[in-house]
Design a protein around this motif. Sequence first.
Motif, PDB file in Angstrom:
ATOM      1  N   LEU A   1      37.883  52.188  48.414  1.00 18.40           N
ATOM      2  CA  LEU A   1      38.809  51.916  47.598  1.00 18.40           C
ATOM      3  C   LEU A   1      38.350  52.360  46.224  1.00 18.40           C
ATOM      4  CD1 LEU A   1      40.573  49.030  48.728  1.00 18.40           C
ATOM      5  CD2 LEU A   1      41.598  50.999  49.239  1.00 18.40           C
ATOM      6  N   GLY A   2      39.094  53.180  45.541  1.00 17.55           N
ATOM      7  CA  GLY A   2      38.591  53.788  44.131  1.00 17.55           C
ATOM      8  C   GLY A   2      39.402  52.511  43.252  1.00 17.55           C
ATOM      9  N   PRO A   3      39.100  52.420  41.805  1.00 19.15           N
ATOM     10  CA  PRO A   3      39.430  51.447  41.151  1.00 19.15           C
ATOM     11  C   PRO A   3      40.913  51.195  41.074  1.00 19.15           C
ATOM     12  CG  PRO A   3      38.760  53.656  39.785  1.00 19.15           C
ATOM     13  CD  PRO A   3      38.507  53.593  41.180  1.00 19.15           C
ATOM     14  N   PHE A   4      41.866  51.964  41.434  1.00 26.79           N
ATOM     15  CA  PHE A   4      43.273  51.780  41.452  1.00 26.79           C
ATOM     16  C   PHE A   4      43.560  50.886  42.562  1.00 26.79           C
ATOM     17  CE2 PHE A   4      43.337  54.955  38.070  1.00 26.79           C
ATOM     18  CZ  PHE A   4      43.402  54.205  37.002  1.00 26.79           C
ATOM     19  N   GLY A   5      42.768  51.539  44.019  1.00 27.73           N
ATOM     20  CA  GLY A   5      43.147  50.791  45.138  1.00 27.73           C
ATOM     21  C   GLY A   5      42.417  49.518  45.166  1.00 27.73           C
TER      22      GLY A   5
ATOM     23  N   ALA B   1      45.128  47.254  43.276  1.00 27.36           N
ATOM     24  CA  ALA B   1      46.033  47.054  43.888  1.00 27.36           C
ATOM     25  C   ALA B   1      46.047  46.088  44.936  1.00 27.36           C
ATOM     26  CB  ALA B   1      46.644  48.360  44.726  1.00 27.36           C
ATOM     27  N   THR B   2      44.953  46.023  45.594  1.00 28.78           N
ATOM     28  CA  THR B   2      44.568  45.001  46.550  1.00 28.78           C
ATOM     29  C   THR B   2      44.196  43.546  46.166  1.00 28.78           C
ATOM     30  OG1 THR B   2      42.614  45.972  47.006  1.00 28.78           O
ATOM     31  CG2 THR B   2      44.079  46.695  48.575  1.00 28.78           C
ATOM     32  N   ASN B   3      44.071  43.615  44.751  1.00 27.08           N
ATOM     33  CA  ASN B   3      43.865  42.390  44.103  1.00 27.08           C
ATOM     34  C   ASN B   3      44.809  41.511  43.830  1.00 27.08           C
ATOM     35  OD1 ASN B   3      40.885  42.092  44.766  1.00 27.08           O
ATOM     36  ND2 ASN B   3      40.419  43.129  42.595  1.00 27.08           N
ATOM     37  N   ALA B   4      46.057  41.871  43.777  1.00 33.64           N
ATOM     38  CA  ALA B   4      47.232  41.213  43.525  1.00 33.64           C
ATOM     39  C   ALA B   4      48.409  41.367  44.534  1.00 33.64           C
ATOM     40  CB  ALA B   4      47.766  41.334  42.049  1.00 33.64           C
ATOM     41  N   ASP B   5      49.073  40.458  44.882  1.00 33.52           N
ATOM     42  CA  ASP B   5      50.076  40.513  46.037  1.00 33.52           C
ATOM     43  C   ASP B   5      51.176  41.555  45.706  1.00 33.52           C
ATOM     44  OD1 ASP B   5      48.997  39.052  47.839  1.00 33.52           O
ATOM     45  OD2 ASP B   5      49.917  37.144  47.200  1.00 33.52           O
ATOM     46  N   GLY B   6      51.471  41.928  44.324  1.00 32.92           N
ATOM     47  CA  GLY B   6      52.317  42.713  43.642  1.00 32.92           C
ATOM     48  C   GLY B   6      51.951  44.294  43.492  1.00 32.92           C
ATOM     49  N   GLY B   7      50.693  44.326  43.746  1.00 34.46           N
ATOM     50  CA  GLY B   7      50.094  45.598  43.653  1.00 34.46           C
ATOM     51  C   GLY B   7      49.568  45.828  42.063  1.00 34.46           C
ATOM     52  N   VAL B   8      49.453  47.035  41.886  1.00 35.36           N
ATOM     53  CA  VAL B   8      48.654  47.292  40.552  1.00 35.36           C
ATOM     54  C   VAL B   8      49.415  47.017  39.209  1.00 35.36           C
ATOM     55  CG1 VAL B   8      49.256  49.704  40.036  1.00 35.36           C
ATOM     56  CG2 VAL B   8      46.638  48.849  39.859  1.00 35.36           C
TER      57      VAL B   8
ATOM     58  N   ASP C   1      51.490  44.537  38.980  1.00 37.69           N
ATOM     59  CA  ASP C   1      51.287  42.917  38.944  1.00 37.69           C
ATOM     60  C   ASP C   1      49.860  42.549  38.471  1.00 37.69           C
ATOM     61  OD1 ASP C   1      51.747  40.133  39.648  1.00 37.69           O
ATOM     62  OD2 ASP C   1      50.910  40.453  41.722  1.00 37.69           O
ATOM     63  N   TYR C   2      48.985  43.131  38.928  1.00 39.86           N
ATOM     64  CA  TYR C   2      47.660  42.881  38.599  1.00 39.86           C
ATOM     65  C   TYR C   2      47.213  43.023  37.307  1.00 39.86           C
ATOM     66  CZ  TYR C   2      42.494  43.390  38.444  1.00 39.86           C
ATOM     67  OH  TYR C   2      41.078  43.307  37.722  1.00 39.86           O
TER      68      TYR C   2
END
Lengths: 330, 330
Positions: free
Chosen positions: B244-248, B251-258, B260-261
């Motif tokens: 996963l790149g930085p945006f992936g 996105a996977t680090n918060a339930d609402g995506g990037v 939300d993060y």
Amino acid sequence: MSVAPGSARTPGFNAGPIVAVVGAGVVGRSWARAFAGAGFPVRLFDPSAEAARAAVATIAAELSEDVGLGLLPAGAASEVVGRITVCGRLADAVAGVDYVQESGPEDLAVKQSILGELVAATAGDVILASSTSTLDPNLIAAGSPGAVRFLVVHPVNPPHLIPVVEILAGKATDPAIVVRACEFLRQVGQQPVVLHRFVTGFLLNRLQAALLREAIALVVDGVADAAAVDTVVRDGLGLRWAVLGPFGVAATNADGGVGDYLTRFRGPLMALMSSLSPTPELSATAIARLETSTAEMIGGMPLDRLRRSRDVFVHRVRALKRELAPMEGG
Amino acid sequence: MSVAPGSARTPGFNAGPIVAVVGAGVVGRSWARAFAGAGFPVRLFDPSAEAARAAVATIAAELSEDVGLGLLPAGAASEVVGRITVCGRLADAVAGVDYVQESGPEDLAVKQSILGELVAATAGDVILASSTSTLDPNLIAAGSPGAVRFLVVHPVNPPHLIPVVEILAGKATDPAIVVRACEFLRQVGQQPVVLHRFVTGFLLNRLQAALLREAIALVVDGVADAAAVDTVVRDGLGLRWAVLGPFGVAATNADGGVGDYLTRFRGPLMALMSSLSPTPELSATAIARLETSTAEMIGGMPLDRLRRSRDVFVHRVRALKRELAPMEGG
């Protein structure tokens, strides 16, 4: 990965270290899973008994899912969960343990208060480790009689999957405590990395922020879409970074190693580094643009599926590293 | 990896595109190997006929080594080398080809001069691609009647191993040429990523410099050793960045995506990004410190062996990505 195949398991070590995890949030929960997965009995405490029980249920569900994905042998889930005991009182959780991993709220006063309780409730040779990702251990342990056996052990989330922990001792920490903590963490299957002094974000979050800052600026400034930036990392730089860090890459990029590389390319490298983007504003407009561009890249794939496929991939890459042993670690 | 298993090979495409590689240095040589490895006939030209012949000999030696390492089937080496024809004159090399990859010296006047020769020697629908890593295509093609079919196709070194190419069209470039170039490069097994405008270092070198700048500063400022920094990347961030790149990752680090993060962590993230290190001086003392610290990490391992183990690892990770297909690419 729960039963760490690479860890140096002492014969009969089930009679060895007992671990207490204080705090059953996302980080504490993952620590409990990592310690229990490596074979250690774990006592889990949270001020909310309900939170502690919910954490164990979540660990059980995650382990079952990993068994379903083929990442763990059948039977591993109940075996690992069976090593975790929820304790209703902090004193019960830490009685007779060898190592405490504090994973409470990221607040200096709260961390200081928990440390005070831990020092009072444990013998003088018990290692007291904090999962803090932002606080200076010298501040947490300031004036504490337990400062000598206190240190930061900051995991990468989730620690049961990503095997790096950052180790930062305070000025008062006994060096022998650092050595013992690192030895124990290696038994857990972790790669301890030692910081010589406090710096905001420690190593991992700083390095991640450096890449993310430039990535955000490239998209917000309209140079490229999120998909292009992520592809460059995922199918370009990341393929090398999974086997060699920035210094390993630099060393292999010139015949004379890293000194040769930095001397030979000093001019253009300094110019490029100096041209990097400043910290972007992250206005609502910028965030909306980043969100849209990332959504275009991910398409309709649910984030949960993306996380699971990431976990399977990381698990397999770690197995590959153990097989090939390109550098130490795994 | 030479015979790209993931490439979309058109049946009978051996009668398809013929490729000319102009310049037989490190980059041109690796391009020749990548094109020939994907099944395309390659004409190789260099002003020094000796350099061109030496490049083919090096390709043959590298391929044999890869066969020995089990990365290529026996027989692949001679098959791939057999597709490369050294031409003594530029006009012969480009006669009747569909695609030209210019990999000459990184100098604006030289690139302009080569482009002039290529425009004169090729039909009006032949794609003229430059491997430049630093020059703006609008400058190279300024005033050229071939600007409409000229673009930057910047590989990651070595392109036969790392499958990302950066694509940057000039203002005069026909969009259809960009589409055709991307289609062809996918057949070669490459992941084309498109830049919307020129920026120093393009995407890959900027992102790499962002990480390297912080890594260098951490060691030079005495926060940690090179081994610690590299371990954090290799066994931490890099395991995720290979999938996963930085945006992936965000996105996977918060339930609402990037979105939300970035909204939820805006404050601490802005503070951390603003605290990152400025460009270090890279004095002789700093370079010596970086060299010593990296040498301690690498130990006595010869750089050649490190490169080979990196190549085997990257090859296997790419195979794993094709098997698991966590995100598109591989």
